[in-house]
Design a protein around this motif. Sequence first.
Motif, PDB file in Angstrom:
ATOM      1  N   ALA A  77       1.045  -1.636   0.336  1.00 45.21           N
ATOM      2  CA  ALA A  77      -0.461   0.001   0.095  1.00 45.21           C
ATOM      3  C   ALA A  77       0.728   1.300   0.055  1.00 45.21           C
ATOM      4  N   GLU A  78       1.910   1.135   1.052  1.00 43.61           N
ATOM      5  CA  GLU A  78       2.861   2.889   0.210  1.00 43.61           C
ATOM      6  C   GLU A  78       3.939   2.408  -0.601  1.00 43.61           C
ATOM      7  N   VAL A  79       3.698   1.384  -1.397  1.00 39.94           N
ATOM      8  CA  VAL A  79       4.335   2.001  -2.693  1.00 39.94           C
ATOM      9  C   VAL A  79       4.077   2.488  -3.715  1.00 39.94           C
ATOM     10  N   LEU A  80       2.380   1.969  -3.559  1.00 39.90           N
ATOM     11  CA  LEU A  80       1.320   1.928  -4.273  1.00 39.90           C
ATOM     12  C   LEU A  80       1.152   3.089  -4.339  1.00 39.90           C
ATOM     13  N   LEU A  81       1.102   3.496  -3.103  1.00 37.58           N
ATOM     14  CA  LEU A  81       0.699   4.914  -2.946  1.00 37.58           C
ATOM     15  C   LEU A  81       2.085   6.080  -3.059  1.00 37.58           C
ATOM     16  N   ARG A  82       2.778   5.723  -3.074  1.00 42.67           N
ATOM     17  CA  ARG A  82       4.185   6.755  -3.270  1.00 42.67           C
ATOM     18  C   ARG A  82       4.209   6.679  -4.583  1.00 42.67           C
ATOM     19  N   GLY A 134       4.724  14.292 -10.097  1.00 36.22           N
ATOM     20  CA  GLY A 134       5.637  14.662 -10.693  1.00 36.22           C
ATOM     21  C   GLY A 134       7.032  14.032  -9.054  1.00 36.22           C
ATOM     22  N   ARG A 135       7.483  13.241 -10.311  1.00 31.80           N
ATOM     23  CA  ARG A 135       9.256  12.822  -9.743  1.00 31.80           C
ATOM     24  C   ARG A 135       9.834  13.722  -8.986  1.00 31.80           C
ATOM     25  N   ALA A 136      10.046  14.423  -9.750  1.00 31.81           N
ATOM     26  CA  ALA A 136      10.911  15.694  -8.557  1.00 31.81           C
ATOM     27  C   ALA A 136      10.580  15.922  -7.072  1.00 31.81           C
ATOM     28  N   ARG A 137       9.357  17.099  -7.479  1.00 30.60           N
ATOM     29  CA  ARG A 137       8.203  16.388  -5.964  1.00 30.60           C
ATOM     30  C   ARG A 137       8.545  15.855  -4.687  1.00 30.60           C
ATOM     31  N   VAL A 138       8.484  14.167  -5.055  1.00 21.48           N
ATOM     32  CA  VAL A 138       7.879  13.163  -4.559  1.00 21.48           C
ATOM     33  C   VAL A 138       8.787  12.456  -3.949  1.00 21.48           C
ATOM     34  N   ALA A 139       9.981  11.962  -4.899  1.00 18.45           N
ATOM     35  CA  ALA A 139      10.789  10.951  -5.133  1.00 18.45           C
ATOM     36  C   ALA A 139      11.686  11.006  -3.666  1.00 18.45           C
ATOM     37  N   ALA A 159       3.669  14.629   5.724  1.00 14.41           N
ATOM     38  CA  ALA A 159       3.594  16.415   5.759  1.00 14.41           C
ATOM     39  C   ALA A 159       3.227  16.297   4.261  1.00 14.41           C
ATOM     40  N   PHE A 160       3.337  16.052   3.098  1.00 14.86           N
ATOM     41  CA  PHE A 160       2.894  16.166   2.128  1.00 14.86           C
ATOM     42  C   PHE A 160       1.861  15.681   1.613  1.00 14.86           C
ATOM     43  N   LEU A 161       1.635  14.619   1.822  1.00 13.12           N
ATOM     44  CA  LEU A 161       0.433  13.890   2.041  1.00 13.12           C
ATOM     45  C   LEU A 161      -0.697  14.296   2.699  1.00 13.12           C
ATOM     46  N   GLU A 162      -0.666  14.915   4.103  1.00  7.26           N
ATOM     47  CA  GLU A 162      -1.980  15.470   4.543  1.00  7.26           C
ATOM     48  C   GLU A 162      -1.935  16.831   4.057  1.00  7.26           C
ATOM     49  N   GLU A 163      -0.548  17.249   3.396  1.00  4.90           N
ATOM     50  CA  GLU A 163      -0.835  18.972   2.785  1.00  4.90           C
ATOM     51  C   GLU A 163      -1.262  18.473   1.412  1.00  4.90           C
ATOM     52  N   THR A 164      -1.630  17.533   0.315  1.00  3.91           N
ATOM     53  CA  THR A 164      -2.435  17.279  -1.118  1.00  3.91           C
ATOM     54  C   THR A 164      -3.711  16.737  -0.690  1.00  3.91           C
ATOM     55  N   CYS A 165      -4.047  16.308   0.704  1.00  5.90           N
ATOM     56  CA  CYS A 165      -5.491  15.552   1.192  1.00  5.90           C
ATOM     57  C   CYS A 165      -5.706  16.119   2.601  1.00  5.90           C
ATOM     58  N   GLY A 184      -0.745   7.075  10.482  1.00 10.73           N
ATOM     59  CA  GLY A 184       0.563   6.912   9.271  1.00 10.73           C
ATOM     60  C   GLY A 184       1.708   7.060   9.094  1.00 10.73           C
ATOM     61  N   ARG A 185       1.806   7.422  10.451  1.00 13.99           N
ATOM     62  CA  ARG A 185       3.403   6.777  10.535  1.00 13.99           C
ATOM     63  C   ARG A 185       3.632   5.188  10.113  1.00 13.99           C
ATOM     64  N   ALA A 186       2.793   4.526  10.507  1.00 17.02           N
ATOM     65  CA  ALA A 186       3.322   3.179  10.426  1.00 17.02           C
ATOM     66  C   ALA A 186       2.826   2.464   9.002  1.00 17.02           C
ATOM     67  N   LEU A 187       1.787   3.160   7.999  1.00 18.17           N
ATOM     68  CA  LEU A 187       2.405   3.366   6.924  1.00 18.17           C
ATOM     69  C   LEU A 187       3.799   3.388   6.349  1.00 18.17           C
ATOM     70  N   ALA A 188       4.055   4.519   6.531  1.00 18.80           N
ATOM     71  CA  ALA A 188       5.575   5.351   6.070  1.00 18.80           C
ATOM     72  C   ALA A 188       6.336   4.404   6.228  1.00 18.80           C
ATOM     73  N   ALA A 189       6.142   3.404   7.759  1.00 24.88           N
ATOM     74  CA  ALA A 189       7.420   3.087   7.635  1.00 24.88           C
ATOM     75  C   ALA A 189       7.295   1.230   7.541  1.00 24.88           C
ATOM     76  N   ALA A 190       6.253   0.971   6.264  1.00 29.33           N
ATOM     77  CA  ALA A 190       5.557  -0.736   6.367  1.00 29.33           C
ATOM     78  C   ALA A 190       7.077  -1.141   5.478  1.00 29.33           C
ATOM     79  N   PRO A 191       7.284  -0.416   4.056  1.00 27.79           N
ATOM     80  CA  PRO A 191       8.741  -0.671   3.411  1.00 27.79           C
ATOM     81  C   PRO A 191       9.316  -0.971   4.832  1.00 27.79           C
TER      82      PRO A 191
END
Length: 158
Positions: A79-84, A92-97, A106-112, A122-129
């Motif tokens: 789910a985290e990989v798909l989210l990214r 765009g890759r320049a802004r997110v990668a 913060a980016f995820l919260e800003e865009t949604c 959210g922290r568990a999702l970010a750390a999942a990979p």
Amino acid sequence: MAEEVTSLAGMIDTLNDVAPPAPISMLPQTGGWIVAAVAAAALLAWLALRLRRRRRAEAYRRAARAEFAALAPADLAGAEVLLRRTAIAAYGRARVAGLQGEAWLAFLEETCPGAGFRSEAGRALAAAPYAPDATGHADAARALAGHWITGHRREAAP
């Protein structure tokens, strides 16, 4: 004096044929209707083009929803990989990668806004990979990922 017609058949023969009316044209009779038809056709063409562009612009979101639905419920790393990948497709890759950790959340919260990515889920999702065995907050984290895929705002195209 002319011979008098005494029979009904004779009377019918003396009738004159009525001339049929001229055929009615299917073209509008005034220029205003032509202008209105051209304007309506242009409006329909513009709406169709806009709908096509919007549908193309949202193709990545439809593909992400389908892939998210196919993920196993406990697969937070997927789910985290798909989210990214979805974020890269949208922004765009320049802004997110390069985003990681708190900057990524913060980016995820800003865009949604209001999704709650700075929570434990959210922290568990970010750390999942990086911690694939972690199952804490799995349902909430999966719900966050699904919410972001369907509800994030894209920036207007220049």
